[in-house]
Each structure stands twice: as structure tokens, then as C-alpha cells.
Design an enzyme around this catalytic site. Structure first.
Site, short mmCIF file in Angstrom:
data_model
loop_
_atom_site.label_atom_id
_atom_site.label_comp_id
_atom_site.label_asym_id
_atom_site.label_seq_id
_atom_site.Cartn_x
_atom_site.Cartn_y
_atom_site.Cartn_z
CG ASN A 1 0.00 2.21 12.29
OD1 ASN A 1 -0.09 1.98 11.26
ND2 ASN A 1 -0.99 1.92 13.35
CG HIS A 4 -7.49 -6.05 -7.87
ND1 HIS A 4 -8.25 -5.81 -6.96
CD2 HIS A 4 -6.49 -5.48 -7.53
CE1 HIS A 4 -7.72 -4.60 -5.67
NE2 HIS A 4 -6.31 -5.20 -6.53
CB ALA A 46 1.89 0.06 4.54
CE1 TYR A 95 -8.13 -3.78 2.66
CE2 TYR A 95 -6.16 -5.15 3.03
CZ TYR A 95 -6.86 -4.01 2.79
OH TYR A 95 -5.78 -3.17 2.03
CD GLU A 96 -8.20 -5.08 -2.35
OE1 GLU A 96 -8.17 -4.39 -3.02
OE2 GLU A 96 -7.43 -5.43 -2.65
CG MET A 114 -5.16 -6.13 7.89
SD MET A 114 -5.51 -5.04 6.93
CE MET A 114 -5.80 -3.47 8.99
CB SER A 115 -0.77 -7.50 3.05
OG SER A 115 0.73 -6.78 3.23
CB SER A 118 -0.94 0.17 1.32
OG SER A 118 -1.45 -0.66 1.16
CG HIS A 144 -4.77 -5.86 0.48
ND1 HIS A 144 -4.52 -4.95 -0.59
CD2 HIS A 144 -4.04 -5.61 1.19
CE1 HIS A 144 -3.59 -4.32 -0.34
NE2 HIS A 144 -3.40 -5.08 0.91
CG HIS A 157 -5.74 3.90 5.23
ND1 HIS A 157 -4.64 2.55 5.03
CD2 HIS A 157 -5.93 4.11 3.54
CE1 HIS A 157 -4.79 2.52 3.77
NE2 HIS A 157 -5.24 3.27 3.09
#
Ligand SMILES: *[C@@H]1O[C@H](CO)[C@@H](O)[C@H](O)[C@H]1NC(C)=O
Length: 281
Positions: free
Chosen positions: A242, A63, A115, A87-88, A218-219, A38, A85, A256
Site C-alpha cells: 500500500n 504460537h 509486507a 504488536y501481538e 511492523m516487523s 504476512s 510480531h 489491512h
């Protein structure tokens, strides 16, 4: 009685069809593939002699994003600008499909960037972490790209993961980071994947810290598992965008926008690191 088996994995032939489709459209035969995380897709803009395939043109993809073939510092590589991802809503199989295609293209080394949130108290926002190891939390719950029928042409049924992140590549990355003046904000640690898309609760962060996790995201992990099964050497780099909140009295909130802002600041350092690294592979 016929017992239906899980059909969750794309077949070798599907992946081969995609790889062959690409091979007739480019003369390039990259040995290195890069998956951009990301906010880190600008790396692909540095590629010379580009041949670009939007995902929607590639059979079986579909995509937002593109596959970019070309040269980074004269080294042929192929770069995924935009990853899939979980989550997508993509299946773990779709998330890892490009990695299997890379393998069939003849790629030998995979560089993954992402990230991530820092959990290690000594990490700062903007640090670059060389991934030393991972925890596949979705894998604990059955979401592994290797679940389902195993085609031995991709690799063994029970692949080893204790050497998932290649030691020589890690050493090379650390060495290159120092040469590129990134040594002051370089870390090496354990990455944990959560499915997302929520950021972690405080209790969840506390668990992950007890697990020895340095950064959470998340990846990445499914791609690494698929890559290791088919024998690709892997290097993973996390940009700490973060700091995870671990204190109930804190007013900090993960968001985000903060992630994207930090990525923008340090992305160029990460790109420079990767660009110089590929010449040494
Ligand atoms: C955090 O990072 C530091 C520096 O990289 C490391 O020495 C330490 O072992 C890590 N873990 C914890 C729990 O502090």
C-alpha cells in the site's frame, strides 16, 4: 546491595535446548533460513521433502505457525511460516528467539520477507524492495533484542549495523530479480520498523520521509539485529502492499484488506525470486 538486572533475554541454554530438540528430529542441516512475512507464507508450500514442526510442539515457542524444514530447488532450508510480531504482545526477545535457534542449528544466511507501506513517492503498490538499510525506531526507545545480559556465545555486546544487509546478497537478489522478470517492479531502499499496530498518521509519515525512509512496516528489524549479532548474513525483501498517505486532502486510507489483496497478487513473484535465489547462495 544487590542490584537486580534485567532478565529480558532468553538464555543461551534455552535456545540450545530448542535447537537440540529440533536437531534430533530432523537429519536436515539447512544453511539458509527464511522468515515469511504476512501473506507470504505460501513459500513454505513449495518446499519438497518437508518436515513440519508446529510452533506449539516446539519447546518454548507456542504460537500459530510452523517451522518447515525441506528443500527449495534442492537447497536445504528452514522456513518460518508465521512470525512473531511485537504488536501481538510478544516481547522483542520472543520475536527474535527463532533467529538465535537458527544460529544454533548452523544456519548462515537469513532471508526475511515482509509486507510494507511505500513512503517513497516513486514506489508503486506491488513493487518488491530489496532492503538496503533499516531504521530501528523501537530500538530508539529501548526495544532492542540485545538489551539485557549479553552472552558472548551469541556475539559481541555492541555489534556493528552499518553492514546489516549483505551487499553480495543484495546484488544477487537484484540479478535474480531481473532473470525472473521482476526487474520492472524492483526497488532498493530503506525500511523503517514501527511497533504498530496502528498504521502511521500523516504527520508520522512526513517525519519518516524526512528520515529517508522508503518503506515502513511492523516487523523484521529485531530479527535482523539478532541475526547480525550472531554473524548471519541477511537479505531483506519488502513487498510494497500500500502507499502511505502523506496528504491531508487525500481520501485514501491504509487498511489491512488492501495489504492482503496486494500480497496475494505479487506474492508469487516474490516466492519465485526467493526460490531461485536460494540455489545461488
Ligand atoms: C525513491 O526511490 C527512487 C528510485 O528507487 C530513488 O532514486 C530515490 O532516491 C528514493 N528517495 C526519494 C526521497 O525519492
Amino acid at each position: 546491595m544487590e542490584v537486580p538486572s534485567c532478565q529480558c533475554r532468553s538464555s543461551y541454554d534455552d535456545c540450545k535446548k530448542t535447537a537440540d530438540w529440533l536437531l534430533v528430529r530432523t537429519k536436515q542441516r539447512p544453511r539458509v533460513a527464511i522468515i515469511c512475512g504476512s501473506g507470504l507464507g505460501a513459500l513454505a508450500d513449495l518446499i519438497d521433502d518437508k518436515i513440519v514442526f508446529p510452533y506449539q510442539d516446539i519447546p518454548v515457542a507456542g504460537h500459530a505457525g510452523q517451522l518447515v524444514f525441506g528443500k527449495l530447488q534442492d537447497r536445504e532450508c528452514v522456513c518460518m511460516q508465521g512470525r512473531f510480531h511485537y504488536y501481538e504482545g510478544y516481547s522483542i526477545d520472543t520475536v527474535t528467539y527463532p533467529v538465535r535457534v537458527f544460529f544454533l542449528l548452523g544456519v548462515e544466511t537469513l532471508i526475511v520477507t515482509n509486507a510494507a507501506g511505500g513512503l517513497n513517492g516513486s514506489y508503486n503498490v506491488g513493487d518488491i524492495m530489496v532492503i538496503k538499510d533499516h531504521i530501528n525506531l523501537p530500538g530508539f526507545c529501548g526495544q532492542s533484542p540485545l538489551v539485557g545480559h549479553n552472552d558472548d556465545r551469541f556475539g559481541v555486546r555492541f555489534p556493528c549495523m552499518s553492514d546489516a544487509y549483505d551487499r553480495n546478497l543484495r546484488t544477487l537478489a537484484i540479478q535474480t530479480a531481473h532473470e525472473q522478470n521482476c526487474g520492472g517492479f524492483l526497488q532498493e531502499g530503506v525500511y523503517c520498523m514501527v511497533a504498530g499496530p496502528t498504521f502511521e498518521t500523516i504527520a508520522e509519515c512526513n517525519i519518516l520521509q524526512k528520515f529517508g525512509v522508503d518503506a515502513v512496516g511492523m516487523s523484521t528489524v529485531p530479527e535482523v539485529v539478532a541475526a547480525r549479532q550472531c554473524g548471519l548474513r541477511v537479505l531483506g525483501l519488502s513487498l510494497i502492499t500500500n502507499k502511505a498517505v502523506t496528504d491531508y486532502d487525500s481520501n485514501e486510507k491504509a487498511n489491512h484488506e488492501e495489504v492482503l489483496a496486494t500480497t496475494g497478487l505479487r506474492a508469487r513473484d516474490l516466492q519465485r525470486l526467493v526460490r531461485h535465489l536460494v540455489t545461488k547462495i
